[in-house]
Scaffold this motif. Structure first.
Motif, PDB file in Angstrom:
ATOM      1  N   HIS A 114       0.822  -1.188   0.071  1.00  0.00           N
ATOM      2  CA  HIS A 114      -0.162   0.070  -0.102  1.00  0.00           C
ATOM      3  C   HIS A 114       1.128   1.325   0.165  1.00  0.00           C
ATOM      4  N   VAL A 115       0.835   1.938  -1.116  1.00  0.00           N
ATOM      5  CA  VAL A 115       1.989   2.887  -1.427  1.00  0.00           C
ATOM      6  C   VAL A 115       1.053   4.343  -1.317  1.00  0.00           C
ATOM      7  N   VAL A 116       1.430   5.145  -0.509  1.00  0.00           N
ATOM      8  CA  VAL A 116       0.719   6.466  -0.351  1.00  0.00           C
ATOM      9  C   VAL A 116       1.629   7.486  -0.763  1.00  0.00           C
ATOM     10  N   THR A 117       1.298   8.556  -1.697  1.00  0.00           N
ATOM     11  CA  THR A 117       2.153   9.596  -1.816  1.00  0.00           C
ATOM     12  C   THR A 117       1.266  11.021  -1.784  1.00  0.00           C
ATOM     13  N   ASP A 118       2.000  12.089  -2.071  1.00  0.00           N
ATOM     14  CA  ASP A 118       1.415  13.524  -2.061  1.00  0.00           C
ATOM     15  C   ASP A 118       0.767  13.685  -3.577  1.00  0.00           C
ATOM     16  N   ARG A 119      -0.104  14.652  -3.512  1.00  0.00           N
ATOM     17  CA  ARG A 119      -1.078  14.562  -4.907  1.00  0.00           C
ATOM     18  C   ARG A 119       0.075  14.961  -6.025  1.00  0.00           C
ATOM     19  N   MET A 120       1.154  15.562  -5.725  1.00  0.00           N
ATOM     20  CA  MET A 120       2.168  16.120  -6.721  1.00  0.00           C
ATOM     21  C   MET A 120       2.791  14.874  -7.303  1.00  0.00           C
ATOM     22  N   ASN A 121       2.938  13.518  -6.562  1.00  0.00           N
ATOM     23  CA  ASN A 121       3.949  12.529  -7.077  1.00  0.00           C
ATOM     24  C   ASN A 121       3.009  11.398  -7.668  1.00  0.00           C
ATOM     25  N   VAL A 122       1.535  11.548  -7.138  1.00  0.00           N
ATOM     26  CA  VAL A 122       0.938  10.099  -7.244  1.00  0.00           C
ATOM     27  C   VAL A 122       0.951   9.933  -8.853  1.00  0.00           C
ATOM     28  N   ALA A 123       0.848  10.568  -9.788  1.00  0.00           N
ATOM     29  CA  ALA A 123       0.833  10.205 -11.178  1.00  0.00           C
ATOM     30  C   ALA A 123       2.176   9.556 -11.454  1.00  0.00           C
ATOM     31  N   ALA A 124       3.017  10.338 -11.229  1.00  0.00           N
ATOM     32  CA  ALA A 124       4.560   9.492 -11.431  1.00  0.00           C
ATOM     33  C   ALA A 124       4.668   8.087 -10.905  1.00  0.00           C
ATOM     34  N   MET A 125       4.209   7.979  -9.651  1.00  0.00           N
ATOM     35  CA  MET A 125       4.471   6.880  -8.764  1.00  0.00           C
ATOM     36  C   MET A 125       3.564   5.593  -9.559  1.00  0.00           C
ATOM     37  N   LYS A 126       2.145   5.940 -10.242  1.00  0.00           N
ATOM     38  CA  LYS A 126       1.458   5.097 -10.838  1.00  0.00           C
ATOM     39  C   LYS A 126       1.907   4.791 -12.335  1.00  0.00           C
ATOM     40  N   VAL A 127       2.558   5.595 -12.805  1.00  0.00           N
ATOM     41  CA  VAL A 127       3.213   5.359 -14.194  1.00  0.00           C
ATOM     42  C   VAL A 127       4.577   4.245 -14.068  1.00  0.00           C
ATOM     43  N   TRP A 128       5.350   4.723 -12.959  1.00  0.00           N
ATOM     44  CA  TRP A 128       6.490   3.676 -12.570  1.00  0.00           C
ATOM     45  C   TRP A 128       5.906   1.995 -12.514  1.00  0.00           C
ATOM     46  N   PHE A 129       5.091   2.113 -11.511  1.00  0.00           N
ATOM     47  CA  PHE A 129       4.332   0.582 -11.273  1.00  0.00           C
ATOM     48  C   PHE A 129       3.809   0.253 -12.437  1.00  0.00           C
TER      49      PHE A 129
END
Length: 561
Positions: free
Chosen positions: A282-297
């Motif tokens: 369960h990965v939680v990040t902030d609004r600014m990085n959520v898109a980048a995190m999802k694209v990576w995985f």
């Protein structure tokens, strides 16, 4: 007849008196003669003594010095007195130079330049008296001295005296223990001041480096967002999987805004797991990085069939300023002024207190750990991992540990008087003093197994809120997450074996490699994070081997791993 008799008696008495008088007169006469003879002999000896020649190599000493010099002054010309003074000055400096030379020999400096100079100088003084011109004109003459020769002799003596004094002045600190001690003290004080300044500057620079975003990491995030914008059809939102709420699986919580760091944690867990398909992240990040995190995985799916979800803090609607005191404080203008103003100034002056202005400690991501039961209401246990850890062994054994009704399983960090509650909480405050033991052992965040059922039963989140409200003015502890964690889980923490969690790879260069190799999780806590240029080289490869180097954006952003 009568007259004759009387006359006879009188004559006998007179003869006896005359005898005594003649006897004493003779003794007086003899004594007087001997006295006159002694005085005459002494006078002859004194008057017949030859005049003393001047041998300056053995000057008079003791009580006769004064009388001797007085007679010399009376019986000779003033130039001879002047010569005496010059010669005495030369002899004094010969003695001084020889004393320093002897001390240099005792210090085993025989081959040193100074010792040779001392010996040469003493020889020059001695050779000066042996010069034929000076010897005949000044030291072996009974007549008056040649003033020109004396002036030349005085000049040469003064030149040698001047050089001797300068040499002694230069060498004095090498032979004077008090000067050595004082110079050493001054040096130590000066170096200590420089060291203190260097430590503060180093701590400040290290803190700035730790909090700043490296260009490569910024580039990576931008590339990932650009990829999403360019190909929106590839990155449509997926429906939640049933595994995300399955309490029979092994669940991990990772809260971070660092894409590469999260990917390393996930990859290290999966690669060391015996049954990776049973692990849920369960990965939680902030609004600014959520898109980048999802694209990576999405581009680099988790291996081994493991499951992963990415969410933003804003996806948890219960986290509002009316519910969470920390969020209310973060959003308030007062907190922003306090963090950006006073804290920055104080931390700049005192490099040892850098956490006060570290945005991580005032980020909501760092406080999500106190809301785990609300975030995952259907789970019974969850393992919290920081984003600066590397997993080296299968961690499923943590779920099998009996916490004995405790909420938190963590590795304790105290040893001796270090890492006790007194170092994190203000025990001068009566509230802290009444509730807690200053000698209680602290533990670490980074690897924590939480029993969420026990958490709900003990109402730990409510406890956390109560203490955060009491610490509105930050007099109970300074801005950080460990002190409120120590308070919230006080007497509710079970100590784990230290091999589960080895800390210090972000600041301690002296950790044993055996200890590191035997650890289930290694933690780069500290400023020297493994993705930064300031990382310690001896530990960096333990992190970089889990970096997904096949990811094309890493190469495009020149990620130095």
């Amino acid at each position: 007849m009568a007259i004759a008799v009387r006359g006879s008696r009188g004559g006998g008495s007179g003869g006896l008196g005359a005898g005594f008088r003649s006897f004493f007169s003779y003794r007086i006469f003899v004594s007087a003669m001997f006295s006159l003879l002694f005085i005459a002999t002494v006078s002859v000896l004194i008057t017949s003594r030859p005049p003393t020649t001047r041998h300056h190599s053995s000057l008079p000493s003791g009580a006769n010095v004064y009388m001797h010099r007085t007679f010399l002054a009376l019986n000779s010309d003033p130039l001879k007195t002047r010569l005496d003074l010059i010669y005495k000055q030369a002899n004094d400096h010969i003695t001084l130079v020889k004393a320093y030379a002897a001390y240099a020999m005792r210090l085993k400096l025989e081959i040193s330049r100074q010792l040779k100079m001392f010996d040469d100088l003493a020889k020059n003084f001695s050779d000066l008296n042996s010069k034929p011109s000076y010897k005949s004109s000044l030291f072996e003459t009974d007549g008056n001295l040649d003033e020109d020769v004396l002036r030349q002799f005085e000049k040469e003596v003064k030149d040698r005296v001047k050089f001797a004094r300068s040499l002694v002045a230069e060498s004095k600190e090498n032979y004077d223990n008090q000067l050595k001690i004082q110079k050493l003290k001054d040096t130590i004080f000066s170096v200590s001041e420089l060291l203190g300044k260097a430590k503060k500057n180093g701590a400040l620079a290290s803190s700035i480096a730790a909090k700043s975003i490296p260009k490569s990491l910024h580039c990576l995030a931008m590339r990932l967002v650009e990829e999403r914008v360019a190909h929106p059809e590839k990155y449509k939102e997926e429906l939640p999987k049933a595994e995300f709420e399955d309490p029979s699986l092994y669940h991990y919580a990772i809260f971070s805004d660092n894409v590469i760091a999260v990917s390393v944690v996930v990859r290290s867990v999966v690669k060391n797991a015996e049954e990776p398909w049973k692990h849920v992240f369960h990965v939680v990040t902030d609004r600014m990085n959520v898109a980048a995190m999802k694209v990576w995985f999405r581009m680099r799916p988790v291996e081994g069939g493991a499951h992963l979800e990415v969410k933003a803090v804003e996806d948890y609607s219960f986290l509002s300023s009316s519910y969470a005191p920390v969020l209310r404080r973060i959003e308030s203008a007062k907190m922003q002024r306090f963090s950006a103003g006073k804290r920055t100034e104080n931390a700049t002056k005192d490099g040892s207190n850098m956490k006060l202005k570290n945005p991580v400690s005032t980020s909501m991501l760092n406080h999500l750990r106190f809301y785990l039961p609300e975030m995952y209401p259907k789970l019974n246990k969850i393992l919290l991992l920081d984003d600066d850890v590397v997993v080296q062994k299968d961690l499923t054994g943590l779920w099998k540990i009996d916490l004995a009704g405790k909420v938190n399983g963590a590795v304790e960090t105290c040893f001796g008087s270090f890492h006790r509650f007194s170092q994190y909480l203000n025990f001068s405050h009566p509230l802290i003093q009444e509730r807690f033991n200053p000698k209680a052992c602290a533990w670490a965040f980074g690897l924590n197994i939480f029993d969420l059922d026990a958490w709900r039963r003990e109402k730990c989140t409510e406890t956390y809120h109560d203490w955060q409200n009491l610490n509105e003015d930050q007099t109970l502890w300074q801005s950080d997450t460990l002190p409120p964690g120590l308070i919230t889980f006080y007497l509710l923490t079970k100590s784990l074996d230290k091999s589960w969690h080895v800390l210090g790879l972000g600041y301690n260069p002296s950790i044993s490699m055996d200890e590191i190799n035997n650890a289930a999780v290694i933690h780069y806590n500290g400023n020297m994070k493994p993705w930064l240029d300031i990382a310690m080289n001896q530990y960096k490869n333990l992190w970089t081997k889990y970096v997904d180097n096949d990811m094309e954006f890493l190469q495009m952003c020149n990620f130095g791993v």
